[in-house]
Motif scaffolding. Structure first.
Motif, PDB file in Angstrom:
ATOM      1  N   VAL A 175       4.672  13.170  -2.201  1.00 30.68           N
ATOM      2  CA  VAL A 175       3.223  12.955  -2.135  1.00 30.68           C
ATOM      3  C   VAL A 175       2.732  13.231  -0.721  1.00 30.68           C
ATOM      4  CG1 VAL A 175       3.143  11.256  -4.002  1.00 30.68           C
ATOM      5  CG2 VAL A 175       3.553  10.493  -1.642  1.00 30.68           C
ATOM      6  N   ARG A 176       1.464  13.541  -0.616  1.00 20.97           N
ATOM      7  CA  ARG A 176       0.811  13.661   0.688  1.00 20.97           C
ATOM      8  C   ARG A 176       0.257  12.281   1.034  1.00 20.97           C
ATOM      9  NH1 ARG A 176      -2.066  17.602   3.854  1.00 20.97           N
ATOM     10  NH2 ARG A 176      -2.790  16.457   5.705  1.00 20.97           N
ATOM     11  N   VAL A 177       0.542  11.808   2.228  1.00 21.88           N
ATOM     12  CA  VAL A 177       0.052  10.509   2.681  1.00 21.88           C
ATOM     13  C   VAL A 177      -1.245  10.742   3.457  1.00 21.88           C
ATOM     14  CG1 VAL A 177       0.525   8.489   4.112  1.00 21.88           C
ATOM     15  CG2 VAL A 177       2.369   9.530   2.765  1.00 21.88           C
ATOM     16  N   THR A 178      -2.321  10.152   2.989  1.00 17.33           N
ATOM     17  CA  THR A 178      -3.622  10.346   3.630  1.00 17.33           C
ATOM     18  C   THR A 178      -4.038   9.164   4.490  1.00 17.33           C
ATOM     19  OG1 THR A 178      -4.786   9.476   1.682  1.00 17.33           O
ATOM     20  CG2 THR A 178      -4.394  11.869   1.782  1.00 17.33           C
ATOM     21  N   ASP A 179      -3.412   8.002   4.268  1.00 19.20           N
ATOM     22  CA  ASP A 179      -3.743   6.830   5.072  1.00 19.20           C
ATOM     23  C   ASP A 179      -2.614   5.813   4.941  1.00 19.20           C
ATOM     24  OD1 ASP A 179      -5.141   5.256   6.817  1.00 19.20           O
ATOM     25  OD2 ASP A 179      -6.748   4.712   5.428  1.00 19.20           O
ATOM     26  N   LEU A 180      -2.538   4.925   5.920  1.00 24.58           N
ATOM     27  CA  LEU A 180      -1.519   3.882   5.938  1.00 24.58           C
ATOM     28  C   LEU A 180      -2.138   2.606   6.491  1.00 24.58           C
ATOM     29  CD1 LEU A 180       1.383   5.972   7.499  1.00 24.58           C
ATOM     30  CD2 LEU A 180       1.470   4.951   5.222  1.00 24.58           C
ATOM     31  N   VAL A 181      -1.674   1.474   5.987  1.00 25.53           N
ATOM     32  CA  VAL A 181      -2.124   0.192   6.515  1.00 25.53           C
ATOM     33  C   VAL A 181      -0.918  -0.743   6.547  1.00 25.53           C
ATOM     34  CG1 VAL A 181      -2.862  -0.592   4.221  1.00 25.53           C
ATOM     35  CG2 VAL A 181      -3.780  -1.697   6.270  1.00 25.53           C
ATOM     36  N   GLU A 182      -0.803  -1.496   7.627  1.00 25.68           N
ATOM     37  CA  GLU A 182       0.333  -2.396   7.815  1.00 25.68           C
ATOM     38  C   GLU A 182       0.035  -3.769   7.206  1.00 25.68           C
ATOM     39  OE1 GLU A 182       4.121  -3.720   9.160  1.00 25.68           O
ATOM     40  OE2 GLU A 182       3.258  -1.717   8.894  1.00 25.68           O
ATOM     41  N   LYS A 183       0.855  -4.172   6.248  1.00 27.85           N
ATOM     42  CA  LYS A 183       0.828  -5.509   5.639  1.00 27.85           C
ATOM     43  C   LYS A 183      -0.577  -5.950   5.218  1.00 27.85           C
ATOM     44  CE  LYS A 183       5.019  -6.954   8.068  1.00 27.85           C
ATOM     45  NZ  LYS A 183       5.664  -7.891   8.994  1.00 27.85           N
ATOM     46  N   PRO A 184      -1.197  -5.214   4.317  1.00 27.45           N
ATOM     47  CA  PRO A 184      -2.546  -5.591   3.883  1.00 27.45           C
ATOM     48  C   PRO A 184      -2.495  -6.751   2.884  1.00 27.45           C
ATOM     49  CG  PRO A 184      -1.781  -3.736   2.602  1.00 27.45           C
ATOM     50  CD  PRO A 184      -0.706  -4.012   3.623  1.00 27.45           C
ATOM     51  N   PRO A 185      -3.564  -7.535   2.779  1.00 29.11           N
ATOM     52  CA  PRO A 185      -3.655  -8.507   1.687  1.00 29.11           C
ATOM     53  C   PRO A 185      -3.565  -7.773   0.347  1.00 29.11           C
ATOM     54  CG  PRO A 185      -5.379  -8.873   3.308  1.00 29.11           C
ATOM     55  CD  PRO A 185      -4.742  -7.566   3.665  1.00 29.11           C
ATOM     56  N   ALA A 186      -3.011  -8.425  -0.649  1.00 28.09           N
ATOM     57  CA  ALA A 186      -2.772  -7.773  -1.943  1.00 28.09           C
ATOM     58  C   ALA A 186      -4.041  -7.169  -2.531  1.00 28.09           C
ATOM     59  CB  ALA A 186      -2.147  -8.780  -2.918  1.00 28.09           C
ATOM     60  N   ASP A 187      -5.178  -7.855  -2.370  1.00 23.32           N
ATOM     61  CA  ASP A 187      -6.414  -7.369  -2.975  1.00 23.32           C
ATOM     62  C   ASP A 187      -7.073  -6.253  -2.163  1.00 23.32           C
ATOM     63  OD1 ASP A 187      -7.108  -8.964  -0.850  1.00 23.32           O
ATOM     64  OD2 ASP A 187      -8.661 -10.088  -1.916  1.00 23.32           O
ATOM     65  N   GLU A 188      -6.505  -5.910  -1.003  1.00 24.49           N
ATOM     66  CA  GLU A 188      -7.047  -4.834  -0.184  1.00 24.49           C
ATOM     67  C   GLU A 188      -6.093  -3.648  -0.064  1.00 24.49           C
ATOM     68  OE1 GLU A 188      -8.272  -6.307   3.609  1.00 24.49           O
ATOM     69  OE2 GLU A 188      -9.341  -8.032   2.760  1.00 24.49           O
ATOM     70  N   ALA A 189      -4.933  -3.739  -0.670  1.00 24.37           N
ATOM     71  CA  ALA A 189      -3.938  -2.671  -0.549  1.00 24.37           C
ATOM     72  C   ALA A 189      -4.407  -1.424  -1.293  1.00 24.37           C
ATOM     73  CB  ALA A 189      -2.598  -3.134  -1.108  1.00 24.37           C
ATOM     74  N   PRO A 190      -4.245  -0.245  -0.694  1.00 27.04           N
ATOM     75  CA  PRO A 190      -4.693   0.986  -1.345  1.00 27.04           C
ATOM     76  C   PRO A 190      -3.791   1.423  -2.492  1.00 27.04           C
ATOM     77  CG  PRO A 190      -3.615   1.486   0.734  1.00 27.04           C
ATOM     78  CD  PRO A 190      -3.747  -0.006   0.669  1.00 27.04           C
ATOM     79  N   SER A 191      -2.581   0.904  -2.559  1.00 22.84           N
ATOM     80  CA  SER A 191      -1.643   1.216  -3.631  1.00 22.84           C
ATOM     81  C   SER A 191      -0.538   0.173  -3.581  1.00 22.84           C
ATOM     82  CB  SER A 191      -1.033   2.618  -3.453  1.00 22.84           C
ATOM     83  OG  SER A 191      -0.070   2.632  -2.413  1.00 22.84           O
ATOM     84  N   ASN A 192       0.451   0.292  -4.441  1.00 23.48           N
ATOM     85  CA  ASN A 192       1.626  -0.561  -4.315  1.00 23.48           C
ATOM     86  C   ASN A 192       2.859   0.269  -3.957  1.00 23.48           C
ATOM     87  OD1 ASN A 192       1.732   0.614  -6.858  1.00 23.48           O
ATOM     88  ND2 ASN A 192       2.739  -1.146  -7.803  1.00 23.48           N
ATOM     89  N   LEU A 237      -0.894  10.423  12.782  1.00 24.38           N
ATOM     90  CA  LEU A 237      -0.295  11.727  12.472  1.00 24.38           C
ATOM     91  C   LEU A 237      -0.711  12.225  11.090  1.00 24.38           C
ATOM     92  CD1 LEU A 237       3.342  11.367  13.881  1.00 24.38           C
ATOM     93  CD2 LEU A 237       1.373  12.484  14.933  1.00 24.38           C
ATOM     94  N   ALA A 238      -0.961  11.297  10.163  1.00 28.67           N
ATOM     95  CA  ALA A 238      -1.336  11.702   8.807  1.00 28.67           C
ATOM     96  C   ALA A 238      -2.667  12.450   8.776  1.00 28.67           C
ATOM     97  CB  ALA A 238      -1.402  10.469   7.895  1.00 28.67           C
ATOM     98  N   SER A 239      -3.497  12.226   9.770  1.00 24.33           N
ATOM     99  CA  SER A 239      -4.804  12.896   9.808  1.00 24.33           C
ATOM    100  C   SER A 239      -4.772  14.203  10.591  1.00 24.33           C
ATOM    101  CB  SER A 239      -5.842  11.953  10.448  1.00 24.33           C
ATOM    102  OG  SER A 239      -5.526  11.700  11.806  1.00 24.33           O
ATOM    103  N   ARG A 240      -3.609  14.587  11.104  1.00 19.78           N
ATOM    104  CA  ARG A 240      -3.499  15.781  11.928  1.00 19.78           C
ATOM    105  C   ARG A 240      -2.948  16.966  11.145  1.00 19.78           C
ATOM    106  NH1 ARG A 240      -0.932  14.023  17.797  1.00 19.78           N
ATOM    107  NH2 ARG A 240      -2.616  12.634  18.481  1.00 19.78           N
TER     108      ARG A 240
END
Length: 300
Positions: free
Chosen positions: A187-204, A241-244
């Motif tokens: 997959v192409r990774v378009t964004d990343l977030v470190e340890k998000p709350p479950a209801d704010e996570a962009p995926s699992n 780096l994902a945005s570059r």
């Protein structure tokens, strides 16, 4: 296939304090805790070597000298075993020193995974490298790291290992926003977030402890402020780096891993890992598994 620099080096961060395993880790590195009869860190180096990465840098810290000793020769012990004619144990003792060429650098302060990776800059130089975390063991029958290197050879940039986790566990991981590619497991990774709350996570789809990283990450890490937990997060640098584009060290792709992963990061998962490894050992399983069944019957 595009002409990208080959991946030949591996970096293994091993500077953590191991507080979840105190008091055992007061004087013994958590990476040296045994999985049956072999320290966890040896499985990680074996994985790197089996993927063709024979130049391995350990990022260590205070009280980690036993890691260096483990991957060094032990001549007195070898001589004693040789004198006894114990060839089996002699080969086990010699094996760690022959796996790869090991180098060591100290992380002076525990400033996070991103800072630990930054400590590898001088050794790695302007080359892509693999980063393997000692808390995650990948079954030797699942060639995840080799696949990640193949993806880097195809797309360039960086590659992270992603594993689907239950929604209630996403807050324990870095989590990716992903887009499908023509390859089923990539997959192409378009964004990343470190340890998000479950209801704010962009995926699992969570990052597990395997990375193949473009050297552009060092410049990014040098300019990455402390993030979650007050630490310099590798996830934050990879997000940049994902945005570059490829000319600036991007993009970031993910390999969707559905194989066998063993987490040794906390006591319960560590115990599960030891039991699974013991049950899979031909020399132990015939006696261990029946005993385990009998014990479970007794306590149920």
């Amino acid at each position: 296939m595009a002409d990208f620099d080959p991946v030949t080096k591996a970096v293994v961060p091993a500077a953590g304090l191991g507080t979840r395993f105190l008091p055992a880790t007061k004087a013994t590195p958590k990476e040296m805790l045994p999985i049956v009869d072999k320290p966890a860190i040896q499985y990680v180096v074996e994985e790197a070597a089996s993927a063709g990465l024979l130049d391995v840098l350990m990022v260590t810290g205070k009280n980690k000298r036993s890691i260096e000793d483990h991957f060094d020769r032990a001549f007195e012990l070898e001589e004693a075993l040789e004198a006894k004619g114990d060839e089996h144990r002699l080969s086990q003792v010699r094996e760690p020193a022959s796996l790869a060429t090991l180098h060591y650098v100290r992380q002076g302060e525990p400033k996070g995974l991103g800072h630990a990776v930054l400590c590898a800059k001088q050794h790695v130089g302007d080359h892509p490298f693999a980063c393997l975390l000692g808390d995650d063991l990948i079954d030797q029958r699942d060639h995840l790291l080799r696949r990640m290197i193949e993806v880097r050879d195809t797309f360039g940039g960086s590659v992270i290992a992603l594993m689907e986790v239950p929604k209630e566990q996403v807050s324990l991981y870095g989590v990716a926003t992903i887009e499908a590619t023509a390859e089923e497991d990539v997959v192409r990774v378009t964004d990343l977030v470190e340890k998000p709350p479950a209801d704010e996570a962009p995926s699992n789809w969570a990052i597990i402890g395997r990375y193949v990283i473009d050297p552009a990450v060092f410049e990014v890490l040098e300019n990455t402020p402390p993030g979650r937990g007050g630490e310099i997060q590798l996830t934050d640098a990879l997000r940049t780096l994902a945005s570059r584009g490829s000319e600036e060290g991007g993009p970031v792709h993910g390999v969707l891993f559905r194989g066998r992963r063993y987490d040794t990061g906390d006591k319960l998962d560590y115990l599960r890992t030891v039991v699974k490894f013991a049950a899979d050992r031909k020399d132990l399983a015939p006696e261990f598994v029946p005993w385990l069944r009998e014990f479970l019957d007794e306590i149920s």
